[in-house]
Design a protein around this motif. Structure first.
Motif, PDB file in Angstrom:
ATOM      1  N   UNK A 148       0.815  -1.209   0.000  1.00 57.10           N
ATOM      2  CA  UNK A 148       0.000   0.000   0.000  1.00 57.10           C
ATOM      3  C   UNK A 148       0.846   1.255   0.000  1.00 57.10           C
ATOM      4  N   UNK A 149       1.943   1.232   0.758  1.00 55.49           N
ATOM      5  CA  UNK A 149       2.819   2.401   0.795  1.00 55.49           C
ATOM      6  C   UNK A 149       3.506   2.610  -0.555  1.00 55.49           C
ATOM      7  N   UNK A 150       3.947   1.524  -1.170  1.00 50.92           N
ATOM      8  CA  UNK A 150       4.589   1.639  -2.473  1.00 50.92           C
ATOM      9  C   UNK A 150       3.617   2.194  -3.511  1.00 50.92           C
ATOM     10  N   UNK A 151       2.388   1.665  -3.499  1.00 44.33           N
ATOM     11  CA  UNK A 151       1.374   2.140  -4.447  1.00 44.33           C
ATOM     12  C   UNK A 151       1.070   3.613  -4.215  1.00 44.33           C
ATOM     13  N   UNK A 152       0.966   4.007  -2.950  1.00 46.53           N
ATOM     14  CA  UNK A 152       0.652   5.399  -2.641  1.00 46.53           C
ATOM     15  C   UNK A 152       1.777   6.329  -3.097  1.00 46.53           C
ATOM     16  N   UNK A 153       3.017   5.936  -2.868  1.00 49.47           N
ATOM     17  CA  UNK A 153       4.138   6.770  -3.301  1.00 49.47           C
ATOM     18  C   UNK A 153       4.189   6.887  -4.811  1.00 49.47           C
TER      19      UNK A 153
END
Length: 413
Positions: A148-153
């Motif tokens: 989720x963090x990778x997608x958000x970034x």
């Protein structure tokens, strides 16, 4: 201790809330990237507000928005999941609408818009983490949080690049970007709500025979305030040092920021999976050591002669980003592992309070330390981060009454 050794994209998407929820995250992040990096510019150029007043309004909005976190935690502990995520996005729709309705020179309405945007930004991380913790467990949950963090970034970076490409259009383009951001938040909220994820924390607690209170995590929360400074190093500390102290080209700052985004997007999940063979507390301690080492590396790099310092700082920034990735992959995961199901929301809300506070005060602290020289800035950050890492490593987990299943979960924390 359970470990995750393979990355299976379909399983990762499923553990993250499913395809619709992944699309909601991407749309939300893209919309945020269109506006958030340029909100100060919007206030100064579109609304004709003084830069200091605009900055103060944004800071006050972000800090005051933290007041909502206890209520968010209680809402989550009543079982709400996708509803809270959708609400965090809808609140930002209100913020964008107020922003578009703000007349020129009206700092109070701009501050109100910043407050609503801040409420959504502060509530979202805890709500998202609670949703992922409901649909995924163990190390699969850790990988899902990292995904989720990778997608958000990736979404934030793409949005910022799109906005940058259109900024030459002036104030009209900024207003259009704000309107598109509001529509993106609205679409993301509808998608998130449609997932219909709801938890039954009381039943989960009874099944696990775990009805203890929320873990206090005082040391972890205090340490997190220091750890989270690393998130503002590429955006604030390095540009400040490179441009104002080393008189290097702004291109270096931009390159470091882009490299940071690319590394987070590509390495967040693999590094989190790689670290799953160790306990979460050990990994979080390691993150502090890596970050402290990078801060000392920045100190050494800034002492090099002209022509060498900027490339050296850029090289060390990769180490700092690795520390950030390790920290981000273990901190929230540790909180979700420590907290009993029926108080997960309150535990995540308290963690977000510490994160939000650290992000709010770090620009002022960084600029104040930088004004006293590189040794004061990087030496202080290194010492504080090492102290925090030591505290995390030695903290004992109090505040919960555990039985079989939860003891096994904590053994992997």
């Amino acid at each position: 201790m359970a470990t995750t050794t393979k990355i299976q994209p379909r399983a990762l998407v499923r553990a993250s809330g499913g395809p619709r929820y992944a699309v909601a995250l991407a749309v939300d992040a893209l919309g945020t990237g269109l506006l958030r990096p340029f909100l100060l510019l919007y206030g100064v150029t579109v609304l004709r507000l003084p830069a200091p007043a605009t900055g103060i309004a944004m800071t006050v909005g972000a800090v005051v928005a933290l007041v909502c976190m206890p209520a968010v935690g209680r809402w989550l502990d009543r079982g709400a999941r996708s509803t809270v995520v959708a609400a965090s996005m809808l609140v930002r729709v209100v913020g964008v609408a107020l922003l578009l309705a703000t007349p020129t020179g009206n700092v109070w309405l701009f501050a109100t818009a910043a407050l609503f945007l801040g409420i959504g930004n502060q509530a979202w991380p805890a709500a998202h983490a609670a949703l992922v913790a409901t649909v995924a467990h163990g190390r699969e949950r850790d990988a899902a949080l990292a995904g989720g963090r990778a997608l958000r970034n990736a979404g934030l970076g793409a949005g910022a690049l799109l906005a940058t490409a259109f900024l030459a259009g002036g104030t009209t383009v900024l207003q259009a970007l704000a309107a598109v951001t509001g529509l993106a938040y609205l679409a993301a909220a509808a998608l998130a709500w449609s997932v219909h994820v709801h938890a039954h924390p009381a039943a989960a607690a009874a099944k696990a025979r775990d009805d203890g209170p929320a873990p206090r995590m005082r040391v972890l929360l205090a340490a997190n305030v220091i750890y989270v400074f690393c998130l503002n190093v590429p955006e604030i500390a390095l540009p400040l040092v490179l441009v104002t102290q080393m008189h290097a080209s702004p291109v270096w700052s931009a390159a470091i920021f882009v490299a940071n985004t690319v590394l987070v997007v590509t390495l967040q999940v693999p590094v989190t999976v790689l670290m799953s063979r160790f306990s979460r507390r050990t990994v979080l301690t390691l993150a502090g050591v890596v970050l402290a080492a990078s801060y000392l590396g920045f100190l050494a790099a800034t002492s090099l002669g002209h022509g060498w310092s900027a490339p050296a700082v850029a090289t060390v920034s990769v180490v700092c980003t690795i520390g950030e990735i390790i920290y981000a992959g273990s901190a929230t995961a540790l909180v979700t592992a420590l907290a009993p199901a029926h108080v997960l929301g309150r535990a995540l809300a308290r963690f977000q309070l510490s994160t939000g506070f650290g992000l709010a005060v770090s620009p002022a602290v960084i600029t104040a330390l930088a004004s006293r020289g590189s040794a004061a800035l990087w030496g202080s950050l290194a010492a504080a981060t090492l102290l925090s890492a030591s505290a995390v490593a030695t903290e004992k987990d109090h505040g919960t009454r555990l039985s079989g299943c939860c003891r096994r979960a904590r053994a992997g924390s």
